[in-house]
Scaffold this active site. Structure first.
Site, mmCIF file in Angstrom:
data_model
loop_
_atom_site.group_PDB
_atom_site.id
_atom_site.type_symbol
_atom_site.label_atom_id
_atom_site.label_comp_id
_atom_site.label_asym_id
_atom_site.label_seq_id
_atom_site.Cartn_x
_atom_site.Cartn_y
_atom_site.Cartn_z
ATOM 1 N N GLY A 1 0.793 -1.111 0.332
ATOM 2 C CA GLY A 1 0.131 -0.283 -0.254
ATOM 3 C C GLY A 1 0.854 1.313 -0.013
ATOM 4 O O GLY A 1 1.261 1.267 1.011
ATOM 5 N N GLY B 1 -0.161 4.386 0.140
ATOM 6 C CA GLY B 1 -1.504 5.845 0.442
ATOM 7 C C GLY B 1 -0.230 6.383 1.823
ATOM 8 O O GLY B 1 0.977 6.368 2.011
ATOM 9 N N LEU B 2 -1.009 7.258 2.223
ATOM 10 C CA LEU B 2 -0.115 8.120 3.261
ATOM 11 C C LEU B 2 -0.179 7.556 4.619
ATOM 12 O O LEU B 2 1.626 7.569 4.626
ATOM 13 C CB LEU B 2 -1.364 8.847 4.098
ATOM 14 C CG LEU B 2 -1.820 10.017 3.215
ATOM 15 C CD1 LEU B 2 -2.852 11.156 4.085
ATOM 16 C CD2 LEU B 2 -1.394 11.524 3.185
ATOM 17 N N ALA B 3 -0.162 6.692 5.319
ATOM 18 C CA ALA B 3 0.274 5.983 5.839
ATOM 19 C C ALA B 3 1.519 4.977 5.757
ATOM 20 O O ALA B 3 3.028 4.542 5.692
ATOM 21 C CB ALA B 3 -0.075 4.395 6.243
ATOM 22 N N ARG C 1 -23.760 14.083 11.742
ATOM 23 C CA ARG C 1 -23.487 13.149 11.061
ATOM 24 C C ARG C 1 -24.540 11.794 11.262
ATOM 25 O O ARG C 1 -24.904 11.690 9.750
ATOM 26 C CB ARG C 1 -22.085 13.346 10.897
ATOM 27 C CG ARG C 1 -20.411 13.876 9.980
ATOM 28 C CD ARG C 1 -19.460 13.063 9.403
ATOM 29 N NE ARG C 1 -18.794 14.183 8.912
ATOM 30 C CZ ARG C 1 -17.669 13.653 8.521
ATOM 31 N NH1 ARG C 1 -17.399 12.042 8.489
ATOM 32 N NH2 ARG C 1 -17.009 14.419 8.172
ATOM 33 N N HIS D 1 -17.990 6.304 3.409
ATOM 34 C CA HIS D 1 -16.646 6.925 2.981
ATOM 35 C C HIS D 1 -15.603 5.978 4.275
ATOM 36 O O HIS D 1 -13.996 6.551 3.624
ATOM 37 C CB HIS D 1 -16.633 8.425 2.835
ATOM 38 C CG HIS D 1 -16.956 9.275 4.453
ATOM 39 N ND1 HIS D 1 -15.908 10.101 3.882
ATOM 40 C CD2 HIS D 1 -17.293 8.581 5.507
ATOM 41 C CE1 HIS D 1 -16.184 10.838 5.465
ATOM 42 N NE2 HIS D 1 -16.551 10.271 5.971
ATOM 43 N N GLU E 1 -5.988 2.940 8.056
ATOM 44 C CA GLU E 1 -7.296 3.097 7.846
ATOM 45 C C GLU E 1 -7.369 1.620 8.024
ATOM 46 O O GLU E 1 -8.020 0.796 8.467
ATOM 47 C CB GLU E 1 -8.140 3.301 6.573
ATOM 48 C CG GLU E 1 -9.483 3.313 6.890
ATOM 49 C CD GLU E 1 -10.096 3.610 5.548
ATOM 50 O OE1 GLU E 1 -9.508 4.248 4.562
ATOM 51 O OE2 GLU E 1 -11.148 3.289 5.675
ATOM 52 N N ARG F 1 -14.842 8.828 13.286
ATOM 53 C CA ARG F 1 -13.723 9.134 13.207
ATOM 54 C C ARG F 1 -13.952 10.817 12.593
ATOM 55 O O ARG F 1 -15.077 11.224 12.265
ATOM 56 C CB ARG F 1 -12.850 8.689 11.691
ATOM 57 C CG ARG F 1 -11.513 9.765 11.443
ATOM 58 C CD ARG F 1 -11.128 9.445 10.235
ATOM 59 N NE ARG F 1 -11.392 9.015 9.104
ATOM 60 C CZ ARG F 1 -11.982 10.679 8.863
ATOM 61 N NH1 ARG F 1 -11.242 11.318 8.827
ATOM 62 N NH2 ARG F 1 -13.492 10.438 7.744
#
Lengths: 637, 253, 225
Positions: free
Chosen positions: A40, A42-44, A330, A401, A425, A435
């Protein structure tokens, strides 16, 4: 299996510092002897791969996209939180910690969240140093905006593309290491199996998505940063490629899966326009500041919105929640919209939508003012729907989401399989049952830049894992399993496409395990999912071969895992007989319709252990103990 | 609505490709172009034929994965729009639509409409970064950055790396892509430190990938889904000229 | 020096060569036009100007050699860049649609090549006497080369003049894009200069067209005899 969270002793605010000192180190010269596999980007994943390579580890990094820069973190719009207190408005590490714990409805692990708040400061510093073009004030200082669930202004942003800019920062750091030869990058490569040797994660089996070649990679540790599982709902705001396969394969190899029922619904998405829809698009919640939400009072009212007189409209949020009105939280607004649609009063194609009407605000403030505030969102809405929201009300509907659940990890981000680390995530740790906005980016980067680089060294130095042996029996078995699966999928030769199965599964979990869940519905889902899975394995239609680029095959493999995972999610939702955060059981609600927790029985992390294909997953509980906060009924009145 | 589709089909990089014609019936005007292709693929699968392969991921115009030339224009040519956000209501009922992959030596076809854009990654790997390692950064507010500079850097940094600029350029030039990254980092004080080295290395990498040259036709800017300005190419030209003069007589490495 | 060499033959390096030589050639075209327009001041002045140039062989030959070098470099860079550009897209699109690119920008190579052949003809015509060797033999009252008579004679044939109009039109099409592109290539076409430079390029191209065409036109309508 024993869950040992390894939370350091000592006062909450000093745990991380103390722990950093207690962690064992790897001699700089020895670091290059360890190989880490990062799945992966992504950011992480990208931040972890870059940081580990900077430290001197050998890193191999995998992503299913054609470039690491396309991971779905790129789509995050809003911003990233950090307790910088640049606004002098009383922010502090403790306040960010508290807001996050409270926002998570007291279902997150306290020590992790505190650490997250602590390292939030370094994240902003580092990203600025990388050249992330955050928004600035005229004096040249960083600008902040406020976000839901907080009373301070602590969100840093880069227009509506904060995720993109942060990801490009991490991608560039990763690219630098690829250029230096410290990271080997494998794009268009999908992980199919985790390899466990003598109880430790020692490698992965991957499929080259261009040639179809299945091969193994051995390493001293495996890092999963593979994102969330929102696509179990078929329609979500996730990218169409996002999947649970890597995490679910790890679960089947012994990593506990925690809180799979915690999913988050966002109330202001552009509604589904038909069966063809492949994904949902989110619009900033800020729209609710000036828009009024309504549906016709009458069922099946097909008139155009401006032909419906005031008296025939139901401004249901204002009616049900007079004090919050259109700004109700929300989850509450999402559920209210669903109820209205379930009653047959929804608007637009398929009756799955409610109006978000700006005509009053335009009358009051003028169109120019509304344009100034929301022009980009109105443009986006027009591009997708072809409708002008200045002239007629927008239609909105909630969509999944983000998923707070994920693989269980200890304080060191290590799963129940030693040597398997899970970030972002994909793990369960920091957001509890809900979150807060602008916290996902923070967590992904915290894990990758500032937590894993410390804790992974401790694993190497302390556990002294044995050298991985590529080609050993365990690798051969895992490879064979992956190959068999591919062959099995191709051999079905049935009549129904993967997409139709995915769509049916999505609709089922959305109805039964979506915004509102009930015992009856969940039990029904638990009946129907295995049946659907059986049909999938006997009536799936895919063409082509396994030895070439075959998107139908890729999709089928992912849906096969969703079909198993969905059952785990529903089981967790059924077992958690309380409401908390995004998990709303209709049996447990306050008079205002808020989630009603049962702290006495459910103040724990539910971690599920795989028990074989036919066994029922085994539940382990990690009790949640709070030292720094007092558990209270979540209320934003 | 109905469409006739002429789609480029190519089994893999080594095979010859050709156009295949498909009828797309029952198109909902609210579909995106990619959702229309999804439906075509569903009907192909139902007939036991292999679906059309194309790249896509986020489907909200930000990941940059989708990449197809629709009627001769990358992403279909609608202003500031990627193919995934191009909706069918913009097409005429009964129209014939031709769909081709990005065409460039540097972007070889992998299958059907999928091309290999790893050349872009290699350009970034050559220098499209700030050489800072994690840890030890000073406080984020130590260096004030004028708001207009931050905004300009952001204008450039918005690039999604889709490659439409290359696809549109008659020379298949990657100048807009390179210019966007060079400008983003050169405008900010954090990136200015190594700007000469960066621009020399990125241009060298760009050349070795086999992209063409900029002849300032402006087609790249016109199709860019993020509306990256041609002015950044001017800036790249300037940055390179300065770096060239400064590196005279000394090795760039 | 190696590094410099390598950098100059990089894609951007070649563009700089193109731009710098283009700028110099543009300067020459302007100077050439201003010199020739002296024809409207009468035979005396034009022939005097011609004699002045001939009296400084070092300057004349220096300029000629310089021009040859400039043109060669300009053409070399153009050919190399075009080769790269052709190679960069081995498979063409089935549907060709051009967006935003101006006609001039898309036809630079073609206009450039035609202009080059025009220049060859122009040199044959008035400098080398290849078209009519008589031209170089014309003498005026003071025994100087009668440039004035040569020009009038040269443009009296309508077909030749029309060829000049076409050549000038192409040169100016080339310049209308080339002049702004050279500023672009040198990284000087920025900010609020963009519009000014584009306007200047078009205005300069038009001026050169009008200026240079005025001479054969004047000959054809009998203004110059």
């Amino acid at each position: 299996m024993k869950l040992d969270s390894k939370i350091p002793s000592g006062p909450l605010a000093e745990k991380w510092n103390k722990h950093k000192f207690d962690l064992k180190l790897v001699n700089p010269a020895n670091k290059r002897k360890f190989e880490v596999l990062v799945v992966g980007t992504g950011l992480a994943g990208a931040s972890a791969a870059a940081s580990l390579a900077e430290l001197g580890y050998q890193v191999s990094c995998f992503c299913y996209q054609d470039s690491p820069r396309r991971a779905h973190s790129i789509a995050a719009q809003g911003g990233i939180n950090a307790a910088k207190n640049y606004k002098n408005d009383g922010d502090s590490i403790h306040r960010l910690f508290y807001d996050t714990i409270k926002g998570g409805d007291f279902r997150a692990r306290e020590a992790n969240v505190h650490r997250l708040a602590e390292v939030s400061l370094s994240i902003i510093d580092h990203c600025v140093a990388q050249g992330v073009p955050f928004a600035r004030e005229y004096g040249g200082m960083l600008d902040n905006r406020s976000f839901g669930g907080a009373q301070v202004s602590r969100t840093f942003y880069a227009r509506g593309q904060t995720g993109q800019q942060l990801l490009l920062g991490a991608y560039q750091a990763l690219s630098r290491q690829v250029g230096l030869g410290a990271v080997k990058m494998f794009p268009r490569t999908e992980m199919l199996e985790l390899v466990v040797v003598a109880g430790h994660a020692k490698g992965i089996v991957v499929r080259d998505m261009v040639t179809g070649k299945i091969s193994s990679h051995a390493g001293d540790a495996v890092v999963l940063a593979t994102g969330g599982y929102s696509n179990v709902f078929y329609l979500s705001t996730n990218a169409v490629g996002c999947n649970v396969t890597a995490a679910y394969r790890a679960y089947k190899k012994g990593a506990a899966f925690a809180n799979p029922c915690y999913t988050q619904i966002h109330p202001t998405c552009i509604p589904v326009s038909g069966d063809h829809q492949s994904k949902l698009t989110l619009m900033s919640e800020s729209l609710r500041n000036d828009g009024r939400v309504w549906v016709p009072k009458q069922k099946g009212d097909k008139r155009l919105p401006h032909d419906i007189a005031e008296k025939d409209r139901d401004y249901f949020l204002e009616r049900k929640y007079p004090s919050f009105g259109n700004l109700a939280p929300r989850d509450i607004s999402s559920r209210a919209a669903k109820e209205a649609c379930d009653e047959g009063r929804g608007v637009g194609p398929g009756g799955l939508g409610v109006y978000l009407d700006f005509s009053d605000a335009i009358k009051r403030l003028g169109e120019a003012k509304i344009r100034e505030r929301y022009a980009n969102l109105f443009d986006m809405y027009e591009r997708i729907t072809g409708e002008n929201a200045y002239r007629m009300p927008m239609r909105i509907y909630p969509a999944v989401h983000y998923t707070m659940g994920g693989l269980w990890v200890d304080y060191n981000l290590m799963s129940t399989v030693p040597g398997l680390f899970v970030l972002g995530e994909a793990n369960f740790s920091d957001h509890g049952a809900n979150r807060l906005g602008a916290s996902a980016l923070m967590q992904g980067l915290a894990d990758g830049y500032f937590v894993l680089p410390y804790t992974i060294g401790h694993y190497f130095a302390h556990d002294k894992p044995a050298r991985p042996q590529a080609g050993s029996a365990e690798f051969r078995e895992a490879e064979a399993a992956a190959r068999t699966r591919v062959q099995k999928l191709l051999a079905i030769q049935g009549k129904r496409t993967t997409r139709s199965f995915h769509r049916e599964l999505g609709r089922l979990v959305w109805d039964k395990c979506g915004m509102a869940r009930s015992e009856k519905g969940l039990k029904e889902a638990l009946q129907r999912i295995p049946a659907l899975r059986d049909e999938f394995w006997s009536n799936l239609a895919i063409t082509g071969s396994g030895e070439s680029l075959n998107q139908a095959l890729e999709h089928a493999g992912r849906v096969a895992d969703f079909l198993e995972f969905a059952e785990l999610m529903c089981l967790d939702a059924l077992t958690r007989d309380e409401s908390c955060g995004g998990h709303f059981r209709t049996e447990h609600q306050t008079e205002e319709g808020e989630a009603k927790r049962d702290d006495e029985h459910f103040s724990h992390v539910a971690a599920w252990e795989f028990q074989g294909e036919d066994g029922r997953p085994l539940l382990h509980k990690e009790p949640l103990v709070y030292e720094g906060v007092h558990m209270s009924q979540r209320s934003y009145k | 609505m109905k469409l006739t589709l002429k789609v480029w089909r190519q089994k893999d990089g080594d095979s010859r490709g050709e156009f295949a014609t498909y009828q797309a019936n029952d198109i909902n005007p609210d579909m995106s172009f990619l959702e229309m292709l999804d439906e075509v693929n569903e009907s192909l699968l139902a007939r036991g034929e292999e679906p059309i392969a194309f790249d896509s991921d986020c489907r909200e115009g930000i990941c940059g994965a989708c990449s197809m030339v629709i009627n001769g224009l990358p992403h279909g040519g609608r202003k500031a729009t990627t193919a995934c956000q191009l909706h069918m209501r913009l097409f005429e009922d009964g129209e014939t639509v031709t769909v081709e992959p990005w065409r460039a030596r540097a972007f070889p076809v992998v299958r059907d409409l999928i091309v290999d854009r790893s050349g872009f990654d290699r350009i970034i790997q050559a220098g499209g970064f700030v050489s800072v390692s994690t840890g030890g950064a000073q406080d984020a507010n130590v260096i004030p950055i004028p708001k207009p500079d931050a905004e300009l850097a952001m204008d450039a940094a918005q690039c999604i790396g889709c490659g439409a600029c290359v696809a549109a350029c008659k020379n298949a030039s990657a100048m807009l892509f390179v210019a966007a990254k060079v400008s983003h980092l050169a405008i900010l004080p954090q990136g200015r430190v190594e700007k000469n080295r960066r621009v020399l290395r990125m241009v060298e990498a760009m050349d070795s990938e086999g992209f063409g040259n900029c002849t300032v036709t402006g087609s790249c800017e016109a199709v860019c889904p993020k509306e990256i300005s041609l002015n950044f190419i001017t800036r790249l030209n300037q940055e390179y000229a300065v770096a060239l003069l400064k590196s005279t007589g000394q090795s760039a490495r | 020096m190696n590094t410099l060499n390598r950098r100059c033959s990089s894609s951007l390096g070649k563009k700089y060569v193109m731009a710098v030589t283009g700028l110099a050639l543009f300067g020459f075209v302007v100077a050439h036009m201003v010199g020739n327009l002296q024809i409207f001041l009468g035979r005396e002045i034009l022939n005097g100007y011609g004699a002045f140039l001939k009296s400084k062989p070092l300057l004349l030959w220096g300029a000629r050699l310089g021009l040859i070098c400039l043109v060669s470099l300009h053409v070399w860079a153009a050919i190399r860049l075009t080769q790269d550009n052709r190679a960069a897209r081995p498979v063409a699109y089935a549907v060709q649609a051009s967006i935003s690119a101006s006609y001039a920008s898309r036809t630079m190579l073609m206009s450039g090549l035609i202009v080059a052949s025009f220049i060859v003809f122009h040199l044959m015509h008035f400098t080398l006497g290849g078209v009519d060797p008589e031209f170089l033999e014309f003498r005026d009252g003071a025994g100087r080369h009668d440039v004035y008579r040569m020009v009038v004679a040269g443009f009296s044939t309508p077909i030749v003049s029309i060829f000049y109009f076409v050549g000038m039109a192409l040169l100016c099409l080339h310049l209308s894009h080339g002049v702004s592109a050279l500023f672009q290539s040198l990284g000087l076409r920025t900010g609020h200069w963009v519009r000014a430079i584009d306007l200047f390029a078009k205005a300069a191209a038009l001026t050169i067209f009008v200026g240079n065409c005025s001479i054969p036109l004047a000959v054809l309508i009998g203004l110059l005899k």
